[in-house]
Design a protein around this motif. Sequence first.
Motif, mmCIF file in Angstrom:
data_model
loop_
_atom_site.group_PDB
_atom_site.id
_atom_site.type_symbol
_atom_site.label_atom_id
_atom_site.label_comp_id
_atom_site.label_asym_id
_atom_site.label_seq_id
_atom_site.Cartn_x
_atom_site.Cartn_y
_atom_site.Cartn_z
ATOM 1 N N ALA A 183 0.826 -1.204 0.000
ATOM 2 C CA ALA A 183 0.000 0.000 0.000
ATOM 3 C C ALA A 183 0.862 1.257 0.000
ATOM 4 O O ALA A 183 0.557 2.239 -0.697
ATOM 5 C CB ALA A 183 -0.925 0.002 1.227
ATOM 6 N N ALA A 184 1.938 1.234 0.768
ATOM 7 C CA ALA A 184 2.825 2.396 0.834
ATOM 8 C C ALA A 184 3.478 2.676 -0.511
ATOM 9 O O ALA A 184 3.782 3.826 -0.841
ATOM 10 C CB ALA A 184 3.891 2.169 1.903
ATOM 11 N N GLU A 185 3.684 1.627 -1.302
ATOM 12 C CA GLU A 185 4.349 1.785 -2.593
ATOM 13 C C GLU A 185 3.384 2.156 -3.715
ATOM 14 O O GLU A 185 3.770 2.818 -4.678
ATOM 15 C CB GLU A 185 5.077 0.490 -2.962
ATOM 16 C CG GLU A 185 6.224 0.153 -2.025
ATOM 17 C CD GLU A 185 6.795 -1.223 -2.290
ATOM 18 O OE1 GLU A 185 6.342 -1.880 -3.259
ATOM 19 O OE2 GLU A 185 7.685 -1.651 -1.537
ATOM 20 N N THR A 186 2.129 1.704 -3.622
ATOM 21 C CA THR A 186 1.203 1.876 -4.736
ATOM 22 C C THR A 186 0.215 3.024 -4.539
ATOM 23 O O THR A 186 -0.300 3.548 -5.514
ATOM 24 C CB THR A 186 0.405 0.588 -4.964
ATOM 25 O OG1 THR A 186 -0.348 0.280 -3.777
ATOM 26 C CG2 THR A 186 1.325 -0.581 -5.277
ATOM 27 N N ALA A 187 -0.061 3.381 -3.305
ATOM 28 C CA ALA A 187 -0.981 4.488 -3.032
ATOM 29 C C ALA A 187 -0.486 5.167 -1.749
ATOM 30 O O ALA A 187 0.460 5.932 -1.768
ATOM 31 C CB ALA A 187 -2.412 3.972 -2.885
#
Length: 241
Positions: A183-187
């Motif tokens: 999640a931190a990487e994609t949004a």
Amino acid sequence: MKPKVAVFRPAGERIETASALLAELGVEPVADPMLTTEATGAVARTDGDYTVVTSTTGVGILADHDWQAETTLCAIGSTTADALREAGYAVDVVPEEFSSAGLVERLAGEVDGERVEIARSDHGSEVLPDGLTDAGGYVHETTLYRLTRPAESGRSARLAADGELAGVAFTSPLTVEFFLDAAAETASREAVRAALDEAVVGCIGEPTREAAREAGFGVDVVPARASFDALARDVVEAVEE
């Protein structure tokens, strides 16, 4: 359009079987493998009075090495116990609560002065070895395999951030951790947490529920039986409601 439910089983037969079950239950599976396993080449010692196996992956590795020992064989839950039996092993102990704490409680009165072998991944919690040591056991741990997050994972986090997931099915504390990393990487973690407030969050067992809560997710479903089949059915039922 069918509601989407994310599943995080390891790539291969396990996630294919899980996805097929979700499709059979009437939802659109989002297959997003969050774990990959790498065998270390190590095998559980054979001199333990008690031997603890914590996963079906571990069972497969022991069976591949034709591991045999005269020991009291302990499975951390029914799924692992079933896999051991299918591999030809006699299972002696399965705790009522399918968790490290449950197994410690079950063995606490038996292991004083006994040699206890724990065979598991490199991401096991300290609850099991610490608890059995406190109970008087001489504990040795063998790391059968390592768990890492596949580079291609993260599809489900993007869908969650866009509000397209109706449910998620977490199968271990590590799937929660790796999902948040994705999640931190994609949004963003905050966006995904907010989006999952509107979705059904399901977890296998108390350790996974605890990890999800610590990650900031509201947990809606924890099946009575710690199996993916039970989790999938309960999550889909909650989605439909």
